[in-house]
Enzyme design. Structure first.
Site, PDB file in Angstrom:
ATOM      1  CG  ASP A  70      -1.931  -1.099   1.231  1.00 51.66           C
ATOM      2  OD1 ASP A  70      -2.561  -1.292   0.189  1.00 51.66           O
ATOM      3  OD2 ASP A  70      -2.088  -1.774   2.266  1.00 51.66           O
TER       4      ASP A  70
ATOM      5  CE  LYS B 212      -1.295   7.054   4.140  1.00 51.49           C
ATOM      6  NZ  LYS B 212      -0.778   8.170   3.343  1.00 51.49           N
ATOM      7  N   GLY B 213       0.575   1.235   7.232  1.00 51.57           N
ATOM      8  CA  GLY B 213       1.539   0.177   7.542  1.00 51.57           C
ATOM      9  C   GLY B 213       1.179  -0.637   8.772  1.00 51.57           C
TER      10      GLY B 213
ATOM     11  NE  ARG C 169      -8.093  -6.940   8.012  1.00 53.07           N
ATOM     12  CZ  ARG C 169      -8.311  -8.133   7.470  1.00 53.07           C
ATOM     13  NH1 ARG C 169      -9.213  -8.938   7.967  1.00 53.07           N
ATOM     14  NH2 ARG C 169      -7.628  -8.535   6.420  1.00 53.07           N
TER      15      ARG C 169
ATOM     16  CB  SER D  31      -2.430  -5.705   3.159  1.00 54.40           C
ATOM     17  OG  SER D  31      -3.690  -6.086   2.656  1.00 54.40           O
TER      18      SER D  31
ATOM     19  CG  ASN E  36      -7.549  -7.836   1.826  1.00 57.38           C
ATOM     20  OD1 ASN E  36      -8.338  -8.739   1.577  1.00 57.38           O
ATOM     21  ND2 ASN E  36      -7.699  -7.024   2.860  1.00 57.38           N
TER      22      ASN E  36
HETATM   23  C1  BG6 Z   1      -1.156  -2.085   5.351  1.00 63.69           C
HETATM   24  C2  BG6 Z   1      -1.923  -0.776   5.302  1.00 63.69           C
HETATM   25  O1  BG6 Z   1      -0.499  -2.311   4.143  1.00 63.69           O
HETATM   26  O2  BG6 Z   1      -2.042  -3.167   5.585  1.00 63.69           O
HETATM   27  C3  BG6 Z   1      -2.739  -0.595   6.558  1.00 63.69           C
HETATM   28  O3  BG6 Z   1      -1.004   0.300   5.161  1.00 63.69           O
HETATM   29  C4  BG6 Z   1      -3.639  -1.812   6.765  1.00 63.69           C
HETATM   30  O4  BG6 Z   1      -3.513   0.583   6.460  1.00 63.69           O
HETATM   31  C5  BG6 Z   1      -2.793  -3.076   6.787  1.00 63.69           C
HETATM   32  O5  BG6 Z   1      -4.364  -1.705   7.989  1.00 63.69           O
HETATM   33  C6  BG6 Z   1      -3.627  -4.352   6.958  1.00 63.69           C
HETATM   34  O6  BG6 Z   1      -4.386  -4.570   5.799  1.00 63.69           O
HETATM   35  P1  BG6 Z   1      -5.541  -5.657   5.665  1.00 63.69           P
HETATM   36  O7  BG6 Z   1      -5.814  -5.656   4.169  1.00 63.69           O
HETATM   37  O8  BG6 Z   1      -5.000  -6.953   6.144  1.00 63.69           O
HETATM   38  O9  BG6 Z   1      -6.686  -5.184   6.480  1.00 63.69           O
HETATM   39 MG    MG Z   2       2.644   1.361   2.800  1.00 67.79          MG
END
Ligand code: BG6
Ligand code: MG
Length: 226
Positions: free
Chosen positions: A9, A43-44, A47, A116, A118
């Site tokens: 991200d 950021k980073g 969740r 993330s 995702n």
């Molecule tokens: C990071 C984002 O890459 O992933 C965060 O910068 C986010 O904002 C984190 O909370 C977790 O992401 P996900 O998709 O697992 O909810």
């Molecule tokens: Mg990032």
């Protein structure tokens, strides 16, 4: 430089806006208002840690049970997943496709070190999964960024020494994690917020395979001298 570990991200694509909108929607249902300045802190951050920061902002840090919090985080993720359904290769940030290709052509190993869960789906939608030799599963980590674990694990999965790796990040927590892992850090964004990095460049199009190689060799040689 044997490997490059990428944050997702804000580095490969800009999904930060969707995280923000999904959290904002969830928070406002609890009577908590968040803005873009507060969002910088998320950021980073994983969740569940993001949810905790939001609840604390609203003075509700201790109000909910663990299972209630898991349900809130799941609900946010459902909204987020709907938002990222429209992600496609045109959402790759400028210069990233060329960077991945060039690094691959040079025989550099590539890893994804994103908080993330995702991440794999997003790489698929961006059609760049084939460039990555490994993806760290953030669900298996003991601690999220700024803890170095995610980058240390990425290097292990690639079978390389952290000192032969460069990490690329857009968040202060991520830069701290890269540095803590003993890697060379390249940051994209604000010079002041990201000052702990070995180098900060303003935007993704400023990052090239040659730049990463140069920053790595200068930083490694400096560390040997001092
Ligand atoms: C990071 C984002 O890459 O992933 C965060 O910068 C986010 O904002 C984190 O909370 C977790 O992401 P996900 O998709 O697992 O909810
Ligand atoms: Mg990032």
């Amino acid at each position: 430089m044997k490997a490059v570990l990428f944050d997702l991200d804000g580095v490969i694509t800009d999904t930060a806006i969707y995280h923000y909108q999904a959290w904002k929607e969830m928070a406002s249902k609890l009577g908590i208002e968040i803005d873009e300045v507060f969002n910088e802190q998320l950021k980073g951050v994983s969740r569940m840690d993001s949810l905790q920061l939001i609840l604390e902002k609203g003075g509700l840090g201790n109000r909910y049970s663990e299972s209630e919090k898991v349900k809130m985080a799941d609900d946010k993720n459902i909204v987020y997943k709907q938002m990222i359904e429209k992600v496609s290769p045109k959402d790759l940030l400028p210069g990233i496709k060329e960077l991945l290709k060039d690094l691959k052509d040079k025989g550099v190993l590539l890893g994804l070190a994103s908080a993330s869960q995702n991440g794999p789906v997003i790489l698929d939608r961006l059609e760049v999964t084939q460039y990555f030799n490994t993806i760290v599963n953030p669900a298996e980590l003991r601690a999220g960024k700024p803890d170095p674990e995610i980058f240390v694990k990425g290097a292990q999965q690639l079978g390389v020494n952290p000192k032969d790796c460069v990490g690329v990040e857009d968040a202060a927590a991520g830069v701290q994690a890269i540095n803590g892992a003993g890697m060379v850090s390249v940051a994209i964004g604000n010079q002041t917020t990201l000052a702990a990095a070995n180098i900060v460049v303003p935007a993704t199009e400023d990052v090239s395979a040659d730049l990463l190689e140069k920053v790595w060799s200068v930083s490694v040689n400096c560390n040997e001298v001092f």
